[in-house]
Motif scaffolding. Structure first.
Motif, PDB file in Angstrom:
ATOM      1  N   ALA A   1       1.115   4.226  -2.862  1.00 14.23           N
ATOM      2  CA  ALA A   1       0.914   5.640  -2.506  1.00 14.23           C
ATOM      3  C   ALA A   1       2.134   6.463  -2.938  1.00 14.23           C
ATOM      4  CB  ALA A   1       0.682   5.762  -1.007  1.00 14.23           C
TER       5      ALA A   1
ATOM      6  N   THR B   1       0.849  -1.196   0.000  1.00  8.41           N
ATOM      7  CA  THR B   1       0.000   0.000   0.000  1.00  8.41           C
ATOM      8  C   THR B   1       0.886   1.248   0.000  1.00  8.41           C
ATOM      9  OG1 THR B   1      -1.506  -1.277   1.357  1.00  8.41           O
ATOM     10  CG2 THR B   1      -1.968   1.079   1.197  1.00  8.41           C
ATOM     11  N   GLU B   2       1.929   1.190   0.815  1.00 13.86           N
ATOM     12  CA  GLU B   2       2.857   2.320   0.874  1.00 13.86           C
ATOM     13  C   GLU B   2       3.522   2.551  -0.490  1.00 13.86           C
ATOM     14  OE1 GLU B   2       4.465   1.950   5.107  1.00 13.86           O
ATOM     15  OE2 GLU B   2       6.193   2.578   3.893  1.00 13.86           O
TER      16      GLU B   2
ATOM     17  N   LYS C   1       2.446   7.011  -6.664  1.00 15.48           N
ATOM     18  CA  LYS C   1       1.534   8.036  -7.224  1.00 15.48           C
ATOM     19  C   LYS C   1       2.145   9.410  -7.099  1.00 15.48           C
ATOM     20  CE  LYS C   1      -2.769   5.694  -7.349  1.00 15.48           C
ATOM     21  NZ  LYS C   1      -3.525   4.892  -6.385  1.00 15.48           N
ATOM     22  N   SER C   2       2.780   9.673  -5.964  1.00 18.33           N
ATOM     23  CA  SER C   2       3.348  11.013  -5.810  1.00 18.33           C
ATOM     24  C   SER C   2       4.634  11.162  -6.631  1.00 18.33           C
ATOM     25  CB  SER C   2       3.606  11.331  -4.338  1.00 18.33           C
ATOM     26  OG  SER C   2       4.620  10.490  -3.853  1.00 18.33           O
TER      27      SER C   2
END
Ligand code: ASP
Length: 446
Positions: free
Chosen positions: A100, A96-97, A103-104
């Motif tokens: 995330a 999950t990390e 995406k950035s």
């Protein structure tokens, strides 16, 4: 104590069974303290490499269902490993990390690097070892080239720091990536974990760099063409470079530079047969080893030869320079350039020539006005490599006798000025036949 850097390739991390072998190898010697790992590779020929899955996750970032499919494959792989090894590693949280952050950051390098990151995390937990991330340690300049001095300094400082507090712990590092000075993750080109191992070896001034793979060393010839080629026991960095350039796939080509400069030997070893001696890559063959004449043979298909003939060419000063300049301007690297008194051939990779072919031929006619200009495609180049060849008169004679007996027509001959290789051009159709027959050269060493 001797310092050994050990690097394990993707097949050595492919599943829990392989990871157990890696642990056994590292644990079996106190000196094997500095470990670099690749991302999990294929478990069988139909399987995926984790790095490929991560790259396609990035490429399919706008296709939700495809993304889910790839993500599930990645998760399944790590879930299996973590549950088999029975370790405390939260796959869901880590993935999950990763999503995330990706995406950035939105770069392929970040996602591609996560395979090595996970391998190193998992192995360090499983071995109760220290994890050392290579982000902010291996430093790339703005042109994406490694800043060697800064990188050596960072690696040695970080390793010292860990060893001060934990002198007995093994240190596990992910291969394949580092970052810019701003912390942006940058990966090497594919297969680049080998380079990380070499950088670590150089930074800590290791006695040995062990590179663990799934083959027991560098082979005398291409195993896809010749059955059971012998394993080369010792090969010099220079010989290896010749073999790799001609198609023998052993190490990432940038691996040798950091270690060869200071003479740290590389030992290619097999995780599945850890007692095999493998191949030692060294700066010069130790005198206790019997000198052999031919070290190995490698070759490639797909070259084009452009032949120019012109009366009194030898008297036309600057002819060669003008000819090479045409290729230079088109950014086509010239592989070989055998010359006669009034003839010269330029051998290049056909794939590089293709779209510029007509332009180049027109330019040659205009600038050099040759009497004859002919082009031959579908040429294979074979390199017979060995530093010992300069001490022997037999090899060249033997090579041509073998090719004559095999009825292979030789289209080009070029002997490198260093005397470490003999280069032969044959037609692509004769390539397999030539390579098979030349395996007889193994016996010239006996
Ligand atoms: N995982 C990367 C690759 O598949 C780097 C490596 O394995 O050396 O290319």
């Amino acid at each position: 104590m001797k310092k050994t850097v050990v690097k394990f390739g993707g097949s050595s991390l492919a599943d829990s069974n392989q990871i157990i072998k890696v642990k056994d190898i590292i644990s079996s010697s106190e000196s094997r303290k500095y470990c670099v790992v690749s991302a999990a590779g294929k478990r069988n020929s139909a399987d995926d490499k984790i790095t490929d899955l991560l790259i396609s996750l990035y490429k399919n970032r706008d296709d939700k269902s495809k993304q889910e499919e790839i993500f599930a494959k990645i998760k399944d792989r790590f879930d299996g490993i973590v549950s088999d090894l029975n370790i405390d590693f939260d796959v869901d949280k880590e993935l999950t990390e990763m999503i995330a952050t990706s995406k950035s950051k939105n770069t392929v390098d970040y996602l591609a690097s996560r395979g090595e990151y996970f391998s190193a995390k998992i192995l360090s937990i499983y071995m109760n070892a220290k994890f050392l991330d290579m982000q902010n340690v291996i430093t790339f300049d703005d042109n994406k080239k490694v800043n060697y001095e800064l990188t050596y300094e960072n690696i040695s400082r970080e390793i010292d720091r860990i060893e001060k507090d934990f002198p007995d712990k093994k240190i596990i590092m992910p291969g394949f990536y580092g970052s810019t000075r701003d912390g942006e993750v940058v990966t090497f080109s594919r297969g680049g974990s080998d380079i990380t191992g070499a950088l670590v070896a150089r930074a800590i001034n290791a006695d040995l760099y062990e590179n663990w793979t799934d083959v027991s060393g560098v082979l005398f010839e291409d195993p896809r063409l010749v059955e059971n080629p012998a394993i080369i026991d010792y090969i010099t960095y220079t010989e290896l470079r010749e073999m790799s350039y001609m198609g023998a796939s052993v190490l990432h080509e940038e691996t040798v530079y950091p270690v060869s400069k200071v003479g740290i030997p590389i030992n290619i070893l097999n995780t599945n047969r850890p007692t095999d001696k493998g191949t030692m890559i060294v700066s010069s063959i130790p005198s206790i080893i019997k000198r052999r004449t031919v070290t190995g043979i490698a070759g490639r298909k797909g070259f084009t030869s452009i032949l120019l003939q012109k009366a009194l060419m030898n008297e036309e000063i600057g002819f060669l320079a003008r000819l090479l300049n045409i290729f230079d301007k088109e950014k086509i690297s010239v592989e070989h350039c055998p010359t006669g008194i009034d003839t010269i051939s330029v051998v290049v990779r056909s794939e590089l020539l293709n779209e510029k072919r007509q332009e180049i031929l027109d330019q040659i006619k205009k600038d050099l006005n040759p009497d004859v200009l002919s082009v031959e495609d579908n040429i294979s180049i074979i390199a017979i490599v060995g530093e010992g060849m300069v001490y022997s008169n037999d090899v060249t004679a033997e090579v041509f006798a073998i090719l004559r007996d095999a009825k292979v027509a030789v289209k080009m001959i070029d002997q490198g000025s260093s005397g470490i290789n003999i280069i032969i051009g044959v037609s692509d159709n004769d390539y397999e036949k030539a390579m098979k027959s030349l395996s007889k050269l193994q016996s010239i060493n006996n």
